[in-house]
Design a protein around this motif. Structure first.
Motif, PDB file in Angstrom:
ATOM      1  N   SER A  96       0.837  -1.193   0.000  1.00  0.00           N
ATOM      2  CA  SER A  96       0.000   0.000   0.000  1.00  0.00           C
ATOM      3  C   SER A  96       0.877   1.249   0.000  1.00  0.00           C
ATOM      4  CB  SER A  96      -0.914  -0.003   1.225  1.00  0.00           C
ATOM      5  OG  SER A  96      -0.140   0.132   2.413  1.00  0.00           O
ATOM      6  N   ARG A  97       0.268   2.380  -0.263  1.00  0.00           N
ATOM      7  CA  ARG A  97       1.022   3.636  -0.217  1.00  0.00           C
ATOM      8  C   ARG A  97       1.585   3.874   1.185  1.00  0.00           C
ATOM      9  NH1 ARG A  97      -2.605   8.041  -3.684  1.00  0.00           N
ATOM     10  NH2 ARG A  97      -2.432   6.971  -5.720  1.00  0.00           N
ATOM     11  N   ALA A  98       0.805   3.499   2.201  1.00  0.00           N
ATOM     12  CA  ALA A  98       1.281   3.676   3.578  1.00  0.00           C
ATOM     13  C   ALA A  98       2.519   2.823   3.834  1.00  0.00           C
ATOM     14  CB  ALA A  98       0.169   3.317   4.566  1.00  0.00           C
ATOM     15  N   GLU A  99       2.544   1.612   3.275  1.00  0.00           N
ATOM     16  CA  GLU A  99       3.697   0.736   3.490  1.00  0.00           C
ATOM     17  C   GLU A  99       4.926   1.226   2.724  1.00  0.00           C
ATOM     18  OE1 GLU A  99       1.409  -3.467   4.477  1.00  0.00           O
ATOM     19  OE2 GLU A  99       1.764  -2.893   2.393  1.00  0.00           O
ATOM     20  N   TRP A 100       4.724   1.720   1.517  1.00  0.00           N
ATOM     21  CA  TRP A 100       5.857   2.337   0.816  1.00  0.00           C
ATOM     22  C   TRP A 100       6.349   3.554   1.588  1.00  0.00           C
ATOM     23  CZ3 TRP A 100       8.886   0.012  -2.242  1.00  0.00           C
ATOM     24  CH2 TRP A 100       8.439  -0.914  -3.186  1.00  0.00           C
ATOM     25  N   GLY A 101       5.398   4.293   2.164  1.00  0.00           N
ATOM     26  CA  GLY A 101       5.795   5.428   2.996  1.00  0.00           C
ATOM     27  C   GLY A 101       6.593   4.984   4.203  1.00  0.00           C
ATOM     28  N   ALA A 102       6.212   3.842   4.798  1.00  0.00           N
ATOM     29  CA  ALA A 102       6.948   3.328   5.949  1.00  0.00           C
ATOM     30  C   ALA A 102       8.367   2.931   5.561  1.00  0.00           C
ATOM     31  CB  ALA A 102       6.207   2.124   6.548  1.00  0.00           C
ATOM     32  N   VAL A 103       8.539   2.368   4.364  1.00  0.00           N
ATOM     33  CA  VAL A 103       9.880   2.030   3.886  1.00  0.00           C
ATOM     34  C   VAL A 103      10.736   3.298   3.793  1.00  0.00           C
ATOM     35  CG1 VAL A 103      11.208   1.163   1.915  1.00  0.00           C
ATOM     36  CG2 VAL A 103       9.134  -0.034   2.650  1.00  0.00           C
ATOM     37  N   ILE A 104      10.147   4.359   3.264  1.00  0.00           N
ATOM     38  CA  ILE A 104      10.871   5.633   3.148  1.00  0.00           C
ATOM     39  C   ILE A 104      11.191   6.192   4.533  1.00  0.00           C
ATOM     40  CG2 ILE A 104      10.693   8.015   2.338  1.00  0.00           C
ATOM     41  CD1 ILE A 104       8.952   6.975   0.044  1.00  0.00           C
ATOM     42  N   VAL A 258       9.626   3.179  14.514  1.00  0.00           N
ATOM     43  CA  VAL A 258       8.206   3.347  14.182  1.00  0.00           C
ATOM     44  C   VAL A 258       7.935   2.880  12.751  1.00  0.00           C
ATOM     45  CG1 VAL A 258       6.402   5.061  13.774  1.00  0.00           C
ATOM     46  CG2 VAL A 258       7.785   5.180  15.849  1.00  0.00           C
ATOM     47  N   GLY A 259       8.822   3.195  11.829  1.00  0.00           N
ATOM     48  CA  GLY A 259       8.649   2.734  10.455  1.00  0.00           C
ATOM     49  C   GLY A 259       8.689   1.222  10.363  1.00  0.00           C
ATOM     50  N   ALA A 260       9.592   0.589  11.129  1.00  0.00           N
ATOM     51  CA  ALA A 260       9.657  -0.878  11.137  1.00  0.00           C
ATOM     52  C   ALA A 260       8.380  -1.485  11.711  1.00  0.00           C
ATOM     53  CB  ALA A 260      10.876  -1.338  11.935  1.00  0.00           C
ATOM     54  N   LEU A 261       7.844  -0.873  12.760  1.00  0.00           N
ATOM     55  CA  LEU A 261       6.600  -1.379  13.347  1.00  0.00           C
ATOM     56  C   LEU A 261       5.447  -1.314  12.347  1.00  0.00           C
ATOM     57  CD1 LEU A 261       6.786   0.162  16.937  1.00  0.00           C
ATOM     58  CD2 LEU A 261       7.066  -2.236  16.306  1.00  0.00           C
ATOM     59  N   ALA A 262       5.455  -0.290  11.496  1.00  0.00           N
ATOM     60  CA  ALA A 262       4.408  -0.175  10.482  1.00  0.00           C
ATOM     61  C   ALA A 262       4.496  -1.286   9.439  1.00  0.00           C
ATOM     62  CB  ALA A 262       4.495   1.187   9.791  1.00  0.00           C
ATOM     63  N   LEU A 263       5.646  -1.934   9.348  1.00  0.00           N
ATOM     64  CA  LEU A 263       5.848  -3.023   8.390  1.00  0.00           C
ATOM     65  C   LEU A 263       5.858  -4.381   9.093  1.00  0.00           C
ATOM     66  CD1 LEU A 263       8.681  -1.305   6.332  1.00  0.00           C
ATOM     67  CD2 LEU A 263       6.340  -1.703   5.554  1.00  0.00           C
ATOM     68  N   ALA A 264       5.290  -4.453  10.291  1.00  0.00           N
ATOM     69  CA  ALA A 264       5.414  -5.663  11.100  1.00  0.00           C
ATOM     70  C   ALA A 264       4.758  -6.875  10.456  1.00  0.00           C
ATOM     71  CB  ALA A 264       4.816  -5.429  12.487  1.00  0.00           C
ATOM     72  N   ARG A 265       3.804  -6.682   9.574  1.00  0.00           N
ATOM     73  CA  ARG A 265       3.156  -7.849   8.960  1.00  0.00           C
ATOM     74  C   ARG A 265       4.126  -8.648   8.108  1.00  0.00           C
ATOM     75  NH1 ARG A 265       1.002  -7.927   3.587  1.00  0.00           N
ATOM     76  NH2 ARG A 265       1.306  -5.998   2.412  1.00  0.00           N
ATOM     77  N   PHE A 266       5.247  -8.053   7.743  1.00  0.00           N
ATOM     78  CA  PHE A 266       6.233  -8.769   6.941  1.00  0.00           C
ATOM     79  C   PHE A 266       7.176  -9.591   7.804  1.00  0.00           C
ATOM     80  CE2 PHE A 266       4.791  -5.406   4.163  1.00  0.00           C
ATOM     81  CZ  PHE A 266       4.590  -6.106   2.974  1.00  0.00           C
ATOM     82  N   GLY A 267       6.857  -9.733   9.125  1.00  0.00           N
ATOM     83  CA  GLY A 267       7.585 -10.686   9.936  1.00  0.00           C
ATOM     84  C   GLY A 267       7.419 -12.098   9.405  1.00  0.00           C
ATOM     85  N   GLU A 268       6.302 -12.340   8.725  1.00  0.00           N
ATOM     86  CA  GLU A 268       6.114 -13.577   7.974  1.00  0.00           C
ATOM     87  C   GLU A 268       5.442 -13.182   6.677  1.00  0.00           C
ATOM     88  OE1 GLU A 268       4.731 -17.896   9.198  1.00  0.00           O
ATOM     89  OE2 GLU A 268       3.046 -16.550   8.990  1.00  0.00           O
ATOM     90  N   ILE A 269       6.047 -13.534   5.556  1.00  0.00           N
ATOM     91  CA  ILE A 269       5.562 -13.037   4.274  1.00  0.00           C
ATOM     92  C   ILE A 269       4.292 -13.756   3.860  1.00  0.00           C
ATOM     93  CG2 ILE A 269       7.837 -12.338   3.537  1.00  0.00           C
ATOM     94  CD1 ILE A 269       7.996 -14.849   1.889  1.00  0.00           C
TER      95      ILE A 269
END
Length: 301
Positions: A96-104, A258-269
């Protein structure tokens, strides 16, 4: 910092490769965990993931011997951003745009940390700290033994947090080992804390991902492996920032976590992964009415 980021790239990429291999090996096959592991070990992706884990650990140790723990911890948490980007590329996972934003956001936080971080602290810490790390590792192992009895709602967070503490013990223990000669290693409590903490963390994280919410478990792990070790490094090991840049280091650390926490669902793909012939397979078998047009050739050993 380059070593820390290299470790994050290795760990994040290994997560995708190992998940691809494990789920491909499990597609339409029977057998227990041991049989699944043996099938996965025959796939190059799984072996490549293990090799990347080994390289990542070496880079992590090199980073911990050069820069403060808080910078290494935040960099390792950013492996979730690596997993997200690699999954988007290899597995066609839609971010999602939010997840790309979290990567940035993660990248921005790491950039601030790179600018603000000083060299590692020169303090060796009190002797009691080594035994405290060993006791913490034993506590993490005990939590793993009791994990199955925890209430279902709080289980993934507790196990994920415990796994984070275990990985944090590894980070601190590396700094507490100042002599790598065989005799010194065998008599240093930090050596046993490193081995016990790392093993316990792996067991707890595996259990957490199997028994509950991936997002919750991974969020707990990120918190456990960053905040505690960073505090130990600053208070007892003398980790500092560049002169006058304490605020930038604190801001960068918070932003990266905080950015890593926003991507926490990728702890398991996600569940769909490409098989060895680069097609997507589902963890559930295909309906009998839609057989493949031609048999799939056996994989090379």
């Amino acid at each position: 910092m380059v070593c820390a980021l290299g470790a994050a790239v290795c760990f994040g990429t290994a997560t995708v490769l190992q998940a691809v291999a494990t789920r491909t090996a499990d597609a339409g096959e029977g057998g227990g965990d041991a049989a699944l592991l043996l099938r996965a070990l025959r796939q190059w992706r799984y072996l490549a993931g293990l090799a990347l884990d080994g390289v990542g650990f070496v880079l992590q140790v090199a980073a911990l011997r050069s820069i403060p723990i808080y910078a290494v911890g935040a960099a390792l948490a950013s492996s979730l951003a690596v997993t997200a980007v690699v999954a988007a590329r290899l597995l066609k996972v839609r971010l999602s745009r939010a997840e790309w934003g979290a990567v940035i956001v993660v990248c921005a936080g790491l950039g601030m940390l790179a600018l603000a971080s000083g060299t590692e602290g020169e303090q060796t810490g009190p002797t009691a700290l080594k035994y405290a790390m060993l006791a913490t590792a034993a506590g993490v192992l005990a939590l793993g033994a009791l994990g199955g009895r925890l209430p279902e709602r709080g289980r993934p967070l507790a196990l994920g947090l415990g796994a984070g503490f275990g990985f944090g013990v590894v980070e601190v223990a590396v700094r507490l080992i100042d002599d790598v000669s065989p005799g010194a290693l065998l008599t240093n409590p930090a050596t046993y804390a490193l081995l016990l903490g790392g093993g316990a963390a792996f067991l707890l994280l595996t259990s957490a991902l199997q028994r509950g919410s991936v997002t919750t478990a991974t969020a707990g792990m990120v918190i456990g492996e960053t905040i505690g070790p960073a505090a130990v490094g600053v208070v007892w090991l003398g980790d500092r920032t560049r002169e006058g840049l304490e605020w930038l280091a604190l801001l960068g650390f918070a932003v990266a976590v905080v950015g890593a926490l926003a991507l926490a669902r990728f702890g398991e793909i996600p569940a769909e992964v490409p098989s060895d012939d680069d097609t997507l397979v589902s963890p559930s078998p295909s309906p009998p009415s839609s057989p493949p047009s031609s048999p799939t050739p056996p994989s090379s050993p």
